[in-house]
Scaffold this motif. Structure first.
Motif, PDB file in Angstrom:
ATOM      1  N   ASP A   1      78.231  58.813  71.033  1.00 38.43           N
ATOM      2  CA  ASP A   1      78.374  59.183  69.610  1.00 38.43           C
ATOM      3  C   ASP A   1      77.201  59.683  68.912  1.00 38.43           C
ATOM      4  O   ASP A   1      77.143  60.425  68.066  1.00 38.43           O
ATOM      5  N   ALA A   2      75.915  59.212  69.145  1.00 36.68           N
ATOM      6  CA  ALA A   2      74.686  59.471  68.819  1.00 36.68           C
ATOM      7  C   ALA A   2      74.344  60.870  69.019  1.00 36.68           C
ATOM      8  O   ALA A   2      73.971  61.705  67.982  1.00 36.68           O
ATOM      9  N   SER A   3      75.026  61.499  70.166  1.00 41.89           N
ATOM     10  CA  SER A   3      74.908  62.899  70.388  1.00 41.89           C
ATOM     11  C   SER A   3      75.561  63.863  69.539  1.00 41.89           C
ATOM     12  O   SER A   3      75.285  64.790  69.030  1.00 41.89           O
ATOM     13  N   LEU A   4      76.956  63.307  69.347  1.00 41.89           N
ATOM     14  CA  LEU A   4      77.776  64.124  68.077  1.00 41.89           C
ATOM     15  C   LEU A   4      77.218  64.095  66.885  1.00 41.89           C
ATOM     16  O   LEU A   4      77.232  65.111  66.230  1.00 41.89           O
ATOM     17  N   ILE A   5      76.617  63.195  66.322  1.00 37.99           N
ATOM     18  CA  ILE A   5      75.849  62.874  65.167  1.00 37.99           C
ATOM     19  C   ILE A   5      74.754  63.928  64.920  1.00 37.99           C
ATOM     20  O   ILE A   5      74.532  64.698  64.117  1.00 37.99           O
ATOM     21  N   GLN A   6      73.958  63.718  66.139  1.00 40.02           N
ATOM     22  CA  GLN A   6      73.016  64.993  66.341  1.00 40.02           C
ATOM     23  C   GLN A   6      73.353  66.209  66.186  1.00 40.02           C
ATOM     24  O   GLN A   6      72.577  67.190  65.576  1.00 40.02           O
ATOM     25  N   THR A   7      74.498  66.814  66.792  1.00 39.50           N
ATOM     26  CA  THR A   7      74.526  67.902  66.881  1.00 39.50           C
ATOM     27  C   THR A   7      75.093  68.535  65.604  1.00 39.50           C
ATOM     28  O   THR A   7      74.745  69.659  64.807  1.00 39.50           O
ATOM     29  N   ARG A   8      75.701  67.553  64.715  1.00 33.57           N
ATOM     30  CA  ARG A   8      76.195  67.859  63.211  1.00 33.57           C
ATOM     31  C   ARG A   8      74.962  67.974  62.513  1.00 33.57           C
ATOM     32  O   ARG A   8      74.889  68.782  61.421  1.00 33.57           O
ATOM     33  N   LEU A   9      73.883  66.914  62.479  1.00 33.79           N
ATOM     34  CA  LEU A   9      72.741  67.158  61.824  1.00 33.79           C
ATOM     35  C   LEU A   9      71.928  68.358  62.180  1.00 33.79           C
ATOM     36  O   LEU A   9      71.626  69.097  61.278  1.00 33.79           O
ATOM     37  N   ASP A  10      71.940  68.824  63.385  1.00 36.34           N
ATOM     38  CA  ASP A  10      71.294  70.091  63.612  1.00 36.34           C
ATOM     39  C   ASP A  10      71.972  71.191  63.228  1.00 36.34           C
ATOM     40  O   ASP A  10      71.274  72.200  62.626  1.00 36.34           O
ATOM     41  N   ALA A  11      73.115  71.231  63.084  1.00 36.17           N
ATOM     42  CA  ALA A  11      73.969  72.354  62.393  1.00 36.17           C
ATOM     43  C   ALA A  11      73.414  72.403  61.062  1.00 36.17           C
ATOM     44  O   ALA A  11      73.132  73.475  60.307  1.00 36.17           O
ATOM     45  N   ALA A  12      73.299  71.255  60.301  1.00 39.20           N
ATOM     46  CA  ALA A  12      72.865  71.202  58.944  1.00 39.20           C
ATOM     47  C   ALA A  12      71.352  71.681  58.609  1.00 39.20           C
ATOM     48  O   ALA A  12      71.287  72.454  57.688  1.00 39.20           O
ATOM     49  N   PHE A  13      70.648  71.463  59.564  1.00 39.55           N
ATOM     50  CA  PHE A  13      69.219  71.732  59.331  1.00 39.55           C
ATOM     51  C   PHE A  13      69.062  73.018  59.690  1.00 39.55           C
ATOM     52  O   PHE A  13      68.400  73.899  59.183  1.00 39.55           O
ATOM     53  N   ALA A  14      70.079  73.639  60.606  1.00 38.43           N
ATOM     54  CA  ALA A  14      69.959  75.104  60.931  1.00 38.43           C
ATOM     55  C   ALA A  14      70.551  75.862  59.818  1.00 38.43           C
ATOM     56  O   ALA A  14      70.195  77.246  59.539  1.00 38.43           O
ATOM     57  N   SER A  15      71.063  75.456  58.968  1.00 39.43           N
ATOM     58  CA  SER A  15      71.729  76.194  57.557  1.00 39.43           C
ATOM     59  C   SER A  15      70.436  76.087  56.424  1.00 39.43           C
ATOM     60  O   SER A  15      70.858  76.718  55.656  1.00 39.43           O
ATOM     61  N   LEU A  16      69.365  75.203  56.567  1.00 38.30           N
ATOM     62  CA  LEU A  16      68.212  75.139  55.413  1.00 38.30           C
ATOM     63  C   LEU A  16      67.398  76.122  56.003  1.00 38.30           C
ATOM     64  O   LEU A  16      67.093  76.770  57.086  1.00 38.30           O
ATOM     65  N   PRO A  17      66.518  76.575  55.050  1.00 34.54           N
ATOM     66  CA  PRO A  17      65.318  77.474  55.134  1.00 34.54           C
ATOM     67  C   PRO A  17      64.335  77.053  56.457  1.00 34.54           C
ATOM     68  O   PRO A  17      64.476  75.884  56.379  1.00 34.54           O
ATOM     69  N   ASP A  18      63.802  77.702  57.310  1.00 38.57           N
ATOM     70  CA  ASP A  18      63.112  77.497  58.205  1.00 38.57           C
ATOM     71  C   ASP A  18      61.712  77.013  57.561  1.00 38.57           C
ATOM     72  O   ASP A  18      60.642  78.059  57.689  1.00 38.57           O
ATOM     73  N   GLN A  19      61.427  76.004  57.162  1.00 32.42           N
ATOM     74  CA  GLN A  19      60.127  75.578  56.418  1.00 32.42           C
ATOM     75  C   GLN A  19      59.636  74.233  56.921  1.00 32.42           C
ATOM     76  O   GLN A  19      60.540  73.465  57.536  1.00 32.42           O
ATOM     77  N   PRO A  20      58.451  73.965  56.815  1.00 34.52           N
ATOM     78  CA  PRO A  20      57.939  72.543  57.296  1.00 34.52           C
ATOM     79  C   PRO A  20      58.894  71.410  56.648  1.00 34.52           C
ATOM     80  O   PRO A  20      59.152  70.371  57.412  1.00 34.52           O
ATOM     81  N   VAL A  21      59.129  71.360  55.383  1.00 31.51           N
ATOM     82  CA  VAL A  21      60.211  70.109  55.097  1.00 31.51           C
ATOM     83  C   VAL A  21      61.343  70.205  55.675  1.00 31.51           C
ATOM     84  O   VAL A  21      61.895  68.935  55.931  1.00 31.51           O
ATOM     85  N   THR A  22      61.881  71.456  56.174  1.00 32.51           N
ATOM     86  CA  THR A  22      63.248  71.057  57.008  1.00 32.51           C
ATOM     87  C   THR A  22      62.953  70.576  58.242  1.00 32.51           C
ATOM     88  O   THR A  22      63.582  69.621  58.766  1.00 32.51           O
ATOM     89  N   ARG A  23      61.757  71.181  59.007  1.00 31.12           N
ATOM     90  CA  ARG A  23      61.340  70.408  60.369  1.00 31.12           C
ATOM     91  C   ARG A  23      60.931  69.127  60.232  1.00 31.12           C
ATOM     92  O   ARG A  23      61.236  68.086  60.788  1.00 31.12           O
ATOM     93  N   ALA A  24      60.414  68.659  58.990  1.00 31.23           N
ATOM     94  CA  ALA A  24      60.070  67.097  58.783  1.00 31.23           C
ATOM     95  C   ALA A  24      61.500  66.424  58.624  1.00 31.23           C
ATOM     96  O   ALA A  24      61.634  65.333  58.996  1.00 31.23           O
TER      97      ALA A  24
END
Lengths: 289, 289
Positions: free
Chosen positions: B10-33
């Motif tokens: 389940d943790a892996s499913l959640i991580q995949t969903r979060l990664d998709a959300a971060f990928a849709s944000l600008p590639d900036q330090p605050v997103t990486r943080a």
């Protein structure tokens, strides 16, 4: 009613809604700090919500929770921006900033809870159907998050610590996030509430938001700190590039005026009913605080 | 599947969903943080969302955005709690805390944007009707704001600076906000997603949340810092009252066990389908981190 009187009347409506929200929270220092952070100010963003809705036939009794949400979100951003690790400001709206009046921990927590409150206010059934409220939630999230306001503030801080002044294009992009995104959402929310095409209001707000920031940069140089209620000259002191440092004062003024004309042109489809939004745009570059 | 294997899946499913959300944000330090802040951890809260929904017939493909929202909200609270003005911690989940790895401004902004992201995730159409999503927004806001998590953290900091140890009643109230409110929402969200009576899950989560905190206090005294991935003994060092300092180690263990039995009793209406939530409750007091 004159524009300043209308703005004051709407500010009072918004304050009443915010006070009701604070009254429903536990009577604790963090709640009192939240109330302090939302006191004063022009409430231009909240006004844009109420007026864009009113123009499209949606009464303040319906829209006021969205206006209060936008002001709560704006207040949270000011509280966090003022923190020592960010812009390190001790004066805001003529009063000590929150971390000076209380402490840093309270300022962080009150800002956090103001952001939460903004989203909670958008669940108010008075705003309309679940679809409408959910569109408001999505719009506010987009405007305030890491692709909007937070991104703008992060770019601003990065530019300051890099010590390399930004170009005009970079500053325009930065401000589109830092101040433009929330102003854009505020104006657009009227169209969301009225279930009408948001495009004209979105275009109006994009030009207005940029003019607003140019006016802020002009005020930072020419303004009266007592009237502004905050520290001025701070961008010049920090050696930061601004619209004024890049364009010069006269050209900055001309551009702000040009943007306001552009903003008003986008309101032509609404005819005379847009008069208050036109007055708001003119006020934006004439204000002294 | 064993409970640890289920939790990891389940943790892996959640991580995949979060990664998709971060990928849709600008590639900036605050997103990486932001991404850094949501890496690692047990994802117990996210699991409670997925499992309570699954038990009531709602698949992870539907509920995962709510699980990711709860984990984003939890991560924001950890980032802000770790700040120097708050708990001043430099280690979290075995890694440097965000303000150590980046800086304080980035930690404040990344936390702010993670809270925004949590609400944005709840607008995902995959979660169901607008009514369901709006109930999730309202529930998360109530759990995280100045009547929930923020209140608990504010009371905790106030108690620390006052120097007067809290009573058992006061600590119970504080923890109901600080950790209980979000755990409660996580379990309840399954019932919201399935449009069923939330009462049994809410009662389960209330007992579970308190047991979780007592187990945390026990770990703080008896745990292995390497396994916990964070500084231990910090409550004792700070002279803070905890369930262990007030009850003693043996009575604290007994109370946690009693609470877990109580939590499981609330699941009786669900029969055998509640087995994973029962396993989760038992895991809560047996964990080493």
């Amino acid at each position: 009613m004159s524009f300043p009187a209308l703005l004051a009347a709407d500010a009072s409506l918004i304050q009443t809604r915010l006070d009701a929200a604070f009254a429903s929270l536990p009577d604790q220092p963090v709640t009192r700090a939240m109330a302090y952070a939302t006191t004063g100010g022009k409430r231009l963003r909240g006004f844009l919500v109420l007026e864009s809705a009113r123009m499209l036939g949606v009464a303040p009794a319906v829209s006021v929770s969205a206006a209060a949400a936008v002001e709560a979100l704006h207040a949270y951003s000011l509280v966090h921006d003022d923190l020592p690790a960010m812009d390190d400001d001790s004066l805001r709206r003529g009063q000590p900033t929150l971390h000076i009046r209380w402490d840093e921990a309270t300022a962080i927590l009150a800002g956090d809870a103001l952001q939460t409150l903004a989203f909670e206010l958008l669940t108010d059934p008075a705003l309309g159907s679940a679809e409408i409220r959910l569109k408001l939630v999505a719009g506010l999230a987009k405007a305030s998050g890491a692709a909007g306001m937070v991104l703008g503030q992060a770019l601003d801080i990065a530019a300051e610590s890099a010590g390399t002044p930004l170009t005009l294009e970079e500053i325009t992009a930065l401000q589109a996030g830092k101040t433009g995104a929330l102003i854009g959402f505020a104006a657009e929310s009227g169209a969301i509430l009225a279930e009408q095409n948001p495009r004209p209001l979105r275009a109006y707000a994009a030009a207005l938001g940029l003019a607003f920031q140019i006016a802020d940069d002009i005020l930072d140089v020419t303004g009266d700190a007592a009237k502004a209620g905050k520290r001025l000259q701070k961008d010049a002191d920090a050696g930061k590039a601004t619209f004024v440092s890049l364009l010069g004062l006269d050209a900055a003024r001309a551009r702000a005026k040009w943007l306001i004309d552009e903003a008003c042109d986008h309101l032509l489809p609404y005819g005379a009913s847009a008069q208050n939004l036109i007055d708001c745009a003119r006020f934006t570059i004439a204000r002294e605080s």
